[in-house]
Design a protein around this motif. Structure first.
Motif: not given
Length: 523
Positions: A193-200, A407-411, A439-441, A448-449
């Motif tokens: 699930f670490c793709w979530l870190i650079p996404y957020l 992302g919604s599944q994880l959240f 909210e970013k998902i 931030p990007s």
């Protein structure tokens, strides 16, 4: 038995177990380039007032003399971690003669790679080894890659958590072995699930053109009106092929299924000869070009978004420390410097990381096959260069999901983790942090990007100007603020002690540098 995710949540929701999560340990390592007020890289050596970078506990350097690294001691309070970092930066900014700390991951304008001076750690054998290691990095990958800055977040669960979980699972293993196995469960889920870190938190979708220095790239860059290169949907170029990557390491298969296989994989990598690096030579005309010709000169050269860690004793290699005493904490390495935050990381980010890492350890974590590990890495690669692309899909459990769906599944699952942490600490900060990140998902423009690209494309602001203005305002705020955890006398004393300690290390050497290296690698 291993508890299911639901069973673990239910257990830690019970009053008799809830407080077991109190006492999470955190430490922050924040990197930042020293720059001149006009935005150019500083060529000034490490300032004497900052002490010896070899031995100072809080202020050191990474690859280059100008690449500072601030290290907070372990704290069990997120607010205190930020306060510690603020104090370290206040003292540093007050003692670097008008220079600024570049508050971004990708470097400022660098006219020539030769302007980047390798970090110097004195004349001791260990100090020389650190510099030669950096010389090897320069010769292998170039200096530009090495002046990218990041945030490393060190995290550990309290002993009470492990004791409670072990009891709930009725596990009879030795506690050290149990804790290490559970940290590896966390590592596997982090990989998933670490793709979530650079996404957020990715904050490097754009670069100064000087970063490429003529280097060829297949990335489809666009150019802003102010002359900066960017990818429309990128989140973290720092984590892309332009940043912390090593093609020689791509063939390595470091296993995250258990401690023994992980150590074996790392130790193989530091003994595996590289034909490419062999061509550089080691000691040529009396000067060292690298420590050795292996795929990894030392274990630190392994580029990974997360690492299992154990505090190493003097002269002890990281893998030896892990083998001897097991996993003590984990180091999250996928965080960009937050350009909107004075300390490069916010308290809210820490709160979310608490949730995410607790989720990773409580959620079922089957062993990773090579195929699944490849899929995890592909997902990460996609997100760093095109994470906000509405058409992007990621692979999971044999299917394809959009970033919003995945992302919604994880959240949805993390809501329950935030609730048990809120209950343990008697707060609402975890639920609020989770809602903010969710909210970013839903809306990628809140990442931030995306906000950074809006600055250079919609507001048509120079990326350098934006970053320098932030650097200046962060400096002014830091200098005005009173010390909170440390004080000026503490930093002056640590500077003095570090210089003395470096001198003692230099005087204690009894063998030549060549012999020192031979002994180090022979062991």
């Amino acid at each position: 038995m291993t508890l299911s995710f639901k069973q673990a949540i239910d257990a830690f929701n019970m009053d008799q177990h809830g407080t077991a999560l109190q006492g999470i340990g955190r430490g922050i390592e924040r990197e930042g380039l020293r720059v001149l007020p006009e935005g150019k890289l500083s060529k000034q050596r490490h300032f004497p007032a900052l002490g010896a970078s070899l031995t100072h506990p809080n202020i050191t350097t990474d690859y280059a003399e100008g690449l500072l690294e601030f290290i907070t001691p372990v704290s069990f309070n997120a607010e205190e971690s930020i306060a510690q970092l603020q104090d370290i930066q206040k003292y540093t900014l007050s003692n670097i003669e008008g220079e600024l700390i570049w508050p971004a991951s990708m470097p400022c304008f660098v006219n020539n790679e030769d302007d980047i001076e390798l970090a110097y750690y004195g004349e001791s054998n260990i100090g020389k080894m650190k510099t030669v290691y950096r010389q090897g990095l320069k010769n292998r990958y170039g200096s530009m890659m090495q002046v990218i800055a990041g945030i490393h977040f060190n995290f550990s669960f309290p002993e009470s958590f492990w004791q409670t979980l072990k009891s709930l699972e009725n596990n009879q293993d030795d506690m050290q072995d149990y804790v290490s196995a559970k940290y590896f469960s966390l590592l596997r889920n982090y990989k998933r699930f670490c793709w979530l870190i650079p996404y957020l938190y990715g904050s490097s979708p754009a670069i100064c053109p000087s970063f490429l220095q003529g280097k060829e790239t297949s990335l489809p860059f666009k150019k802003s009106e102010t002359g900066y290169l960017y990818l429309e949907y990128a989140t973290s170029l720092r984590m892309s092929d332009l940043g912390y990557t090593n093609s020689e390491q791509s063939s390595l298969r470091i296993c995250y299924n258990n401690l023994e296989d992980y150590i074996a994989g790392v130790q193989e990598a530091i003994s595996l000869d590289s034909n490419k690096f062999q061509k550089l030579g080691v000691k040529v005309d009396g000067e060292y070009r690298q420590l050795n010709t292996n795929v990894l000169q030392i274990e630190n050269e392994l580029y990974a978004p997360i690492r299992p860690k154990q505090v190493a004793r003097s002269g002890e290699k990281p893998s030896e420390a892990l083998k001897s005493r097991g996993v003590e904490y984990i180091e999250v390495r996928a965080l960009d410097v937050n350009p909107f935050a004075e300390t490069g990381i916010t308290q809210e980010q820490i709160n979310f990381l608490d949730i995410f890492l607790t989720f990773c350890v409580l959620k079922e974590s089957p062993t990773l096959t090579c195929e699944e590990q490849n899929i995890c890495e592909e997902n990460m690669d996609k997100v760093v260069v095109s994470g906000r692309d509405p058409s992007l899909t990621l692979k999971y459990l044999g299917g394809e999901l959009s970033v919003k769906e995945f992302g919604s599944q994880l959240f949805e699952e993390m809501i329950e983790v935030a609730a048990i942490l809120d209950k343990a600490y008697g707060t609402e900060k975890y639920s609020k942090a989770l809602a903010f990140e969710r909210e970013k998902i839903i809306d990628p423009s809140k990442t931030p990007s995306a906000l950074l690209l809006a600055v250079i494309n919609e507001q048509k602001t120079s990326l350098t100007r934006f970053t320098l203005d932030n650097a200046q305002s962060f400096k002014e705020a830091a200098i005005k603020r009173d010390y909170q955890v440390f004080n000026e006398d503490y930093f002056k004393e640590q500077a003095k002690l570090s210089l003395k300690k470096q001198q003692e290390i230099e005087q204690s050497d009894t063998v030549s540098f060549d012999e020192f290296l031979t002994n180090y690698f022979a062991s």
